[in-house]
Design a protein around this motif. Structure first.
Motif, PDB file in Angstrom:
ATOM      1  N   ASP A   1      46.465  18.528  12.286  1.00  0.00           N
ATOM      2  CA  ASP A   1      47.696  19.169  11.822  1.00  0.00           C
ATOM      3  C   ASP A   1      48.142  18.602  10.475  1.00  0.00           C
TER       4      ASP A   1
ATOM      5  N   THR B   1      40.750  23.425  11.577  1.00  0.00           N
ATOM      6  CA  THR B   1      41.208  24.369  12.598  1.00  0.00           C
ATOM      7  C   THR B   1      42.359  23.759  13.378  1.00  0.00           C
TER       8      THR B   1
ATOM      9  N   ARG C   1      45.615  24.736  16.268  1.00  0.00           N
ATOM     10  CA  ARG C   1      46.073  25.721  17.248  1.00  0.00           C
ATOM     11  C   ARG C   1      47.474  26.230  16.962  1.00  0.00           C
ATOM     12  N   SER C   2      48.302  25.372  16.381  1.00  0.00           N
ATOM     13  CA  SER C   2      49.712  25.716  16.199  1.00  0.00           C
ATOM     14  C   SER C   2      49.909  26.749  15.095  1.00  0.00           C
ATOM     15  N   LYS C   3      50.543  27.852  15.442  1.00  0.00           N
ATOM     16  CA  LYS C   3      50.862  28.855  14.433  1.00  0.00           C
ATOM     17  C   LYS C   3      51.870  28.313  13.436  1.00  0.00           C
TER      18      LYS C   3
ATOM     19  N   GLY D   1      43.026  31.643  12.527  1.00  0.00           N
ATOM     20  CA  GLY D   1      42.822  30.681  13.607  1.00  0.00           C
ATOM     21  C   GLY D   1      41.686  29.707  13.366  1.00  0.00           C
TER      22      GLY D   1
END
Length: 298
Positions: A151, A180, A182-184, A209
């Motif tokens: 992130d 990559t 996951r969090s939008k 994604g």
């Protein structure tokens, strides 16, 4: 160079003899239609917008909208559009002109050599990671890698990539390969980091994604990475700049391909001789890397 707080924010290299974007030229229409071509001073310019109401062979004014790119795409014609203006040179960049060679070198102080090293290697470090820039015929790709967790690396890498795009004048289609996540929300924040660091005009996609973001910017000239892809020409010019700090007669020792650039451009050596105040001779050394040329006292 656009310098803010001692750091280069944006840089542009104008190659000698190149007709710059924004120049208005007197030309003659060579062919009409969707792939209209104008001829000016022996150079063919592609007119993507065509030349409505201009007949083949007629005189017209054109404005250069993209310079020859060279590098890995030497076959691409420069681009232009029909203009109503009279011929003129491109407008100069605003700012201060600095003499060189001179006792002080504000460009070097702002990171000129670092800029060239980034262009040569395609590697740009940022806190917690690094960018790897790769040229392809379709787009410039920027891969983000580093030590942060995904992130944080996604956010830091997006901002660093946008700064690199501006710093090196990258245009056209650009792909940024982020980690990559996951969090939008993180993906939205990464896209916002690009928007904050990169001035318009540009268009972009969302971060998908798989961590990929595409940017489209006007491509008016070659980026520093594209210039560096023409290694012998790039390194010859870099060596000329370094050598001009010398005083007295010197010998330029460099890779044979770099020496060949000097032999094809004797005016460069004449000008360098005037700068250093002495004779300039050449010596090829195949054991040297392209970037390892040097000026030694004769």
């Amino acid at each position: 160079m656009l310098i803010e707080q001692g750091r280069t924010i944006e840089a542009r290299i104008f190659r000698e003899g190149l007709v710059r974007t924004g120049t208005i030229l007197a030309a003659r229409l060579k062919s009409t239609g969707r792939n209209a071509i104008a001829l000016a001073d022996g150079t063919e310019y592609l007119l993507p917008g065509g030349a409505p109401s201009v007949t083949e062979g007629a005189a017209l004014s054109i404005e250069v909208t993209r310079e020859p790119l060279g590098g890995i795409e030497p076959w691409k014609r420069p681009l232009a559009r029909v203009s109503s203006e009279v011929p003129r040179e491109a407008l100069d960049w605003p700012g201060e002109s600095v003499a060189f060679p001179a006792p002080d070198d504000p460009l070097e102080a702002a990171g000129w050599s670092d800029l060239l090293d980034e262009a040569r290697s395609g590697l740009i470090a940022f806190p917690g990671g690094a960018l790897r820039i790769s040229l392809t015929p379709a787009m410039t790709l920027i891969d983000v890698d580093g030590q942060f967790e995904p992130d944080a690396l996604c956010l830091a890498g997006a901002g660093a990539a946008a700064l690199a795009i501006r710093r090196h004048g990258i245009g056209g289609s650009i792909g940024i390969d982020l980690p990559t996540v996951r969090s939008k929300d993180v993906r939205l924040a990464a896209a916002a980091a690009v928007d904050a660091a990169l001035p318009p005009p540009f268009e972009r996609t969302a971060v998908n994604g798989f961590g990929f973001l595409q940017i489209i910017r006007p491509r008016r000239h070659a980026s520093t990475f594209e210039l560096a892809a023409d290694r012998a020409s790039f390194e010859a010019r870099a060596l000329l700049r370094n050598a001009s700090r010398a005083v007295g007669s010197i010998t330029l020792v460099a890779h044979p391909a770099v020496i060949a650039q000097f032999e094809r451009n004797p005016g460069w050596i004449d000008r360098l001789s005037g700068q250093v105040g002495g004779a300039v001779s050449l010596r090829a050394d195949a054991a040297l890397g392209m970037e390892a040329g040097d000026a030694v006292r004769a």
